[in-house]
Write a protein that holds these residues in place. Structure first.
Motif, short mmCIF file in Angstrom:
data_model
loop_
_atom_site.label_atom_id
_atom_site.label_comp_id
_atom_site.label_asym_id
_atom_site.label_seq_id
_atom_site.Cartn_x
_atom_site.Cartn_y
_atom_site.Cartn_z
N GLU A 39 -9.24 31.79 -18.83
CA GLU A 39 -8.62 32.97 -19.44
C GLU A 39 -9.25 33.30 -20.78
O GLU A 39 -9.42 34.48 -21.12
CB GLU A 39 -7.12 32.75 -19.60
CG GLU A 39 -6.37 32.99 -18.32
CD GLU A 39 -4.88 33.09 -18.56
OE1 GLU A 39 -4.47 33.90 -19.43
OE2 GLU A 39 -4.14 32.37 -17.89
N ILE A 40 -9.60 32.29 -21.55
CA ILE A 40 -10.23 32.53 -22.85
C ILE A 40 -11.60 33.16 -22.64
O ILE A 40 -11.95 34.13 -23.32
CB ILE A 40 -10.33 31.23 -23.66
CG1 ILE A 40 -8.92 30.77 -24.07
CG2 ILE A 40 -11.22 31.41 -24.89
CD1 ILE A 40 -8.85 29.33 -24.54
N ARG A 41 -12.36 32.64 -21.69
CA ARG A 41 -13.68 33.23 -21.40
C ARG A 41 -13.54 34.69 -20.98
O ARG A 41 -14.31 35.54 -21.41
CB ARG A 41 -14.39 32.44 -20.31
CG ARG A 41 -14.93 31.11 -20.78
CD ARG A 41 -15.70 30.39 -19.67
NE ARG A 41 -16.05 29.05 -20.06
CZ ARG A 41 -15.53 27.95 -19.51
NH1 ARG A 41 -14.66 28.03 -18.50
NH2 ARG A 41 -15.90 26.76 -19.94
N SER A 42 -12.54 34.97 -20.16
CA SER A 42 -12.31 36.35 -19.71
C SER A 42 -11.90 37.27 -20.85
O SER A 42 -12.23 38.46 -20.84
CB SER A 42 -11.23 36.39 -18.63
OG SER A 42 -11.66 35.74 -17.48
N ALA A 43 -11.17 36.73 -21.82
CA ALA A 43 -10.69 37.55 -22.94
C ALA A 43 -11.75 37.73 -24.03
O ALA A 43 -11.59 38.58 -24.91
CB ALA A 43 -9.45 36.90 -23.55
N THR A 44 -12.82 36.95 -23.99
CA THR A 44 -13.84 37.02 -25.03
C THR A 44 -14.73 38.25 -24.82
O THR A 44 -15.36 38.38 -23.77
CB THR A 44 -14.72 35.75 -25.03
OG1 THR A 44 -13.86 34.61 -25.18
CG2 THR A 44 -15.74 35.78 -26.16
#
Length: 178
Positions: A39-44
């Motif tokens: 999720e963090i990678r997707s939000a970056t």
């Protein structure tokens, strides 16, 4: 249940205020680490090597607060005291943080690397704490935030704290040290 703490810091005032320092530790259960990373990678945003609070637009910051739902708890340690060098303020915060993590049975800590010399300073601090009986069971390691997305959760917690934005995801009240 195994938990790890991901730690980041903030110097409010862009490092010009020598009386304040903030460390945030976001405790994440091992069972949710991979989904949180995804999720963090997707939000970056593509323009960022890593998700970073101070490089974000205000709307991005607000949406990123939701990522803290992956936290089992969030600890904020805030130094407010006499003016002193950054490393002294950091050591005061680390000492209290290690104690707080021990109380929560968190024995694995991941810090964002600050370069070999500063990482060496952190290792010396952890060794000095162990010599005093604090953090004997705590293992720690340094990683680049671009390699360990979960460090972004601590960055978000620091940024929200410094900005005065309340979060509802397991945030313990800030612990003040001087």
């Amino acid at each position: 249940m195994v938990h790890r703490a991901y730690i980041d810091e903030s110097e409010p005032g862009g490092g010009r205020d020598t009386t304040v320092y903030v460390l945030a530790a976001v405790v994440v259960r091992d069972a949710v680490r991979e989904s949180a990373r995804d999720e963090i990678r997707s939000a970056t945003p593509r323009r960022m090597r890593k998700l970073h609070w101070y490089e974000a637009l205000p709307s991005q910051r607000l949406s990123w607060l939701d990522l803290l739902r992956h936290a089992a708890s969030v600890l904020v340690i805030r130094y407010e005291g006499a003016p002193c060098r950054c490393e002294r303020r950091r050591r005061r915060c680390l000492e209290r943080l290690v104690h707080e993590l021990e109380l929560r049975d968190v024995h694995h800590v991941v810090l964002e690397t600050r370069g070999s010399a500063r990482d060496r300073d952190d290792r010396a601090m952890f060794n000095a704490l162990r010599d005093r009986g604090i953090g004997r069971l705590v293992r720690f390691e340094h990683h680049a935030a671009s390699d360990e997305p979960l460090l972004a959760l601590a960055d978000i917690a620091c940024g929200a704290h410094v900005a005065g934005i309340p979060t509802t995801f397991g945030l313990d009240h800030p612990v003040l040290v001087s």
